[in-house]
Design a protein around this motif. Structure first.
Motif, short mmCIF file in Angstrom:
data_model
loop_
_atom_site.label_atom_id
_atom_site.label_comp_id
_atom_site.label_asym_id
_atom_site.label_seq_id
_atom_site.Cartn_x
_atom_site.Cartn_y
_atom_site.Cartn_z
N GLU A 179 63.12 81.89 93.20
CA GLU A 179 62.54 80.60 92.80
C GLU A 179 61.73 80.82 91.54
O GLU A 179 60.82 81.66 91.51
CB GLU A 179 61.70 80.02 93.93
CG GLU A 179 62.51 79.69 95.18
CD GLU A 179 61.71 78.94 96.24
OE1 GLU A 179 60.53 78.61 95.95
OE2 GLU A 179 62.25 78.70 97.33
N ILE A 180 62.06 80.07 90.49
CA ILE A 180 61.47 80.28 89.17
C ILE A 180 60.80 79.00 88.70
O ILE A 180 61.47 78.03 88.31
CB ILE A 180 62.56 80.70 88.15
CG1 ILE A 180 63.32 81.93 88.66
CG2 ILE A 180 61.95 80.96 86.78
CD1 ILE A 180 64.48 82.34 87.80
N PRO A 181 59.48 78.93 88.75
CA PRO A 181 58.79 77.74 88.25
C PRO A 181 58.96 77.61 86.74
O PRO A 181 58.88 78.60 86.00
CB PRO A 181 57.33 77.99 88.63
CG PRO A 181 57.21 79.47 88.75
CD PRO A 181 58.54 79.96 89.23
N GLN A 182 59.25 76.40 86.27
CA GLN A 182 59.46 76.15 84.85
C GLN A 182 60.59 77.01 84.28
O GLN A 182 60.59 77.37 83.11
CB GLN A 182 58.16 76.38 84.05
CG GLN A 182 56.98 75.56 84.51
CD GLN A 182 57.26 74.05 84.44
OE1 GLN A 182 57.68 73.57 83.40
NE2 GLN A 182 57.02 73.34 85.53
N GLY A 183 61.58 77.31 85.12
CA GLY A 183 62.73 78.09 84.67
C GLY A 183 63.67 77.24 83.84
O GLY A 183 63.76 76.01 84.00
N ARG A 184 64.44 77.91 82.98
CA ARG A 184 65.39 77.21 82.12
C ARG A 184 66.82 77.67 82.40
O ARG A 184 67.05 78.81 82.83
CB ARG A 184 65.07 77.46 80.65
CG ARG A 184 63.84 76.75 80.13
CD ARG A 184 63.74 76.90 78.63
NE ARG A 184 63.16 78.19 78.23
CZ ARG A 184 63.42 78.79 77.06
NH1 ARG A 184 64.28 78.24 76.21
NH2 ARG A 184 62.85 79.94 76.76
N ILE A 221 70.13 82.04 82.87
CA ILE A 221 68.78 81.75 83.34
C ILE A 221 67.73 82.39 82.42
O ILE A 221 67.79 83.59 82.13
CB ILE A 221 68.58 82.27 84.78
CG1 ILE A 221 69.66 81.70 85.70
CG2 ILE A 221 67.18 81.91 85.28
CD1 ILE A 221 69.69 80.19 85.81
N ILE A 222 66.77 81.57 81.99
CA ILE A 222 65.68 82.03 81.13
C ILE A 222 64.36 81.83 81.88
O ILE A 222 64.06 80.74 82.37
CB ILE A 222 65.64 81.26 79.80
CG1 ILE A 222 67.01 81.32 79.11
CG2 ILE A 222 64.56 81.82 78.88
CD1 ILE A 222 67.13 80.41 77.90
N SER A 223 63.57 82.88 81.99
CA SER A 223 62.31 82.85 82.73
C SER A 223 61.24 82.09 81.94
O SER A 223 61.37 81.91 80.72
CB SER A 223 61.84 84.27 83.02
OG SER A 223 61.55 84.95 81.80
N PRO A 224 60.15 81.67 82.59
CA PRO A 224 59.10 80.93 81.88
C PRO A 224 58.40 81.76 80.82
O PRO A 224 57.78 81.20 79.90
CB PRO A 224 58.14 80.51 82.99
CG PRO A 224 58.45 81.40 84.14
CD PRO A 224 59.89 81.73 84.04
N ASP A 225 58.49 83.11 80.91
CA ASP A 225 57.89 83.96 79.86
C ASP A 225 58.94 84.36 78.82
O ASP A 225 58.77 85.37 78.13
CB ASP A 225 57.22 85.19 80.48
CG ASP A 225 58.20 86.06 81.26
OD1 ASP A 225 59.13 85.51 81.87
OD2 ASP A 225 58.05 87.30 81.23
N ASP A 226 60.00 83.55 78.72
CA ASP A 226 61.02 83.69 77.67
C ASP A 226 61.84 84.97 77.77
O ASP A 226 62.03 85.68 76.78
CB ASP A 226 60.37 83.60 76.28
CG ASP A 226 61.36 83.13 75.21
OD1 ASP A 226 62.35 82.46 75.58
OD2 ASP A 226 61.14 83.43 74.02
N GLY A 227 62.36 85.23 78.97
CA GLY A 227 63.24 86.37 79.16
C GLY A 227 64.56 85.96 79.79
O GLY A 227 64.58 85.15 80.72
#
Length: 428
Positions: free
Chosen positions: A118-123, A131-137
């Motif tokens: 589960e990724i909050p504010q995931g892209r 999938i891009i994480s909220p810390d831009d990875g």
């Protein structure tokens, strides 16, 4: 009247000459493409050094090898393992062709960890739902792509196409909970059934109520099998977001739920996914209504490529052994499941229809044949996980034409060779 001297004019180019010139141009473009991709990658990399995220310009700043790695390093969101990773030892294919035996014998049989993150504010970005994480990875294990020779000069960890982007599309903000289901080649029956749909089961195994999910992202819903299977699994059309929409895809969700991919690229299908598909599409109710055929031949006569040459002769021979020839495009997924579940012997050229082997009962005899230019182990792997008796053989050797890719090559099958294999398998 003056007559023009035409003795020095070149004769008009015929169509075969033009085609040959066009083939040379295409070949040149293909050979140059790896250098082009390397150049684009090299130009995009400095953008990652800028003090702004990929929401504004350039590719993501970071790369996480796995969702668990991202969770441990950032302490954001959640990660739950559903099934552990493991290896398994397959049964060798039964084949008269040494070429196939050697090719299949060298393959790894590793099943990765099944999980839900589960990724909050995931892209999510692109048709494949990277999938891009909220810390831009970029999170690698849930962002797989079918890389090609075109990226052979790019470092292995950077081959993903997102690292060749100068600017990602504008972000669409999605409220609520979004489940990421899109996969590479998710518009194809094989990948839809074996890669995409089992991700829904992982959501259930994680005790996530599907009704609480606001949106599900899938590759497309244009094909009959896509609409049918989603409806069958209780996912309403109103909750579907399509990643292959024809326009650049880039969304951010309040909470992005990401089930793992059931298998690695080219890898084996896990048993839990096979059981999920069987339980979902085979029920006592629909089986009791269906009268099946014990011996079937799967024809690709309605396919655009990988057709069987002189197929009429093969069908005529198999008819004498009690086989019924069927094409699958016109029947529903549930009907395909019923057909395969009641068959005792299945003969088929390599093709997506064999995805339905997942519905066969143990000990069903399978005979698959290939072009020697394209030996694909996918259905041998699937047969191993579902307890089937798998036989295979390759067709006659034939050179590829300049226009033909190995995976689309037609198959020329030696009838005597097929008859010998069937006899050895006690199919007579």
């Amino acid at each position: 009247m003056l007559l023009k001297n035409t003795s020095n004019l070149a004769p008009p180019a015929n169509s075969s000459t033009i085609k040959e010139q066009w083939r040379k141009v295409k070949k040149l473009k293909v050979s140059f493409r790896p250098y082009w991709h390397l150049a684009i990658y090299s130009l995009a990399q400095p953008l990652r050094l800028l003090p702004i995220t990929s929401k504004t310009i350039g590719p993501p700043k970071k790369l996480y090898e796995s969702s668990n790695d991202w969770h441990k390093k950032t302490q954001l969101g959640s990660y739950k393992e559903i099934y552990p990773a493991h290896h398994f030892q397959p049964t060798a294919p039964i084949t008269p062709d040494k070429n196939i035996s050697e090719h299949f014998a060298g393959l790894e049989h590793y099943l990765p960890t099944a999980f839900v993150a589960e990724i909050p504010q995931g892209r999510m970005w692109g048709n494949n739902g990277s999938i891009i994480s909220p810390d831009d990875g970029l999170i690698s294990d849930v962002s797989t792509e079918f890389t090609t020779e075109h990226s052979k000069f790019i470092p292995d960890r950077q081959k993903h196409s997102i690292f060749r982007q100068f600017k990602l599309p504008p972000i669409s903000e999605i409220e609520g909970i979004v489940a990421a289901l899109s996969v590479s080649y998710g518009d194809v029956y094989y990948h839809w059934m074996l890669d995409l749909l089992p991700r829904i089961e992982l959501l259930r195994r994680n005790n996530i109520d599907l009704e609480r999910i606001d949106n599900f992202v899938v590759n497309a819903t244009t094909a009959k099998f896509q609409k049918e299977t989603l409806a069958h699994l209780g996912i309403p059309e109103t909750k579907i977001i399509v990643s292959q929409s024809g326009s650049p895809f880039h969304i951010k969700a309040d909470k992005l739920i990401v089930p793992s991919l059931p298998r690695q690229r080219g890898g084996s299908m896990p048993k839990w996914a096979c059981e999920f598909l069987r339980n979902a599409f085979l029920t006592d109710t629909n089986l009791n209504k269906y009268t099946g055929q014990e011996r079937i031949y799967i024809s690709r006569g309605d396919a655009q490529h990988r057709q069987v040459k002189d197929e009429a002769n093969i069908i005529n021979y198999l008819n004498k052994l009690g086989f019924k020839s069927v094409t699958l495009n016109a029947i529903s997924v549930v009907e395909q499941a019923q057909l395969f579940s009641q068959a005792k012997v299945i003969v088929s050229p390599h093709g997506a229809g064999l995805t339905n082997l997942v519905f066969c009962n143990p000990q069903t005899k399978i005979v698959e044949f290939f072009s020697p230019n394209y030996l694909h182990p996918g259905y041998w792997r699937l047969s191993n996980q579902t307890g089937l008796e798998y036989h295979c053989l390759q067709g006659d050797n034939q050179p590829l034409t300049p226009q033909t890719r190995p995976k689309t090559d037609n198959i020329t099958l030696n009838l005597e060779k097929l008859a010998n294999l069937l006899n050895q398998a006690n199919i007579n």
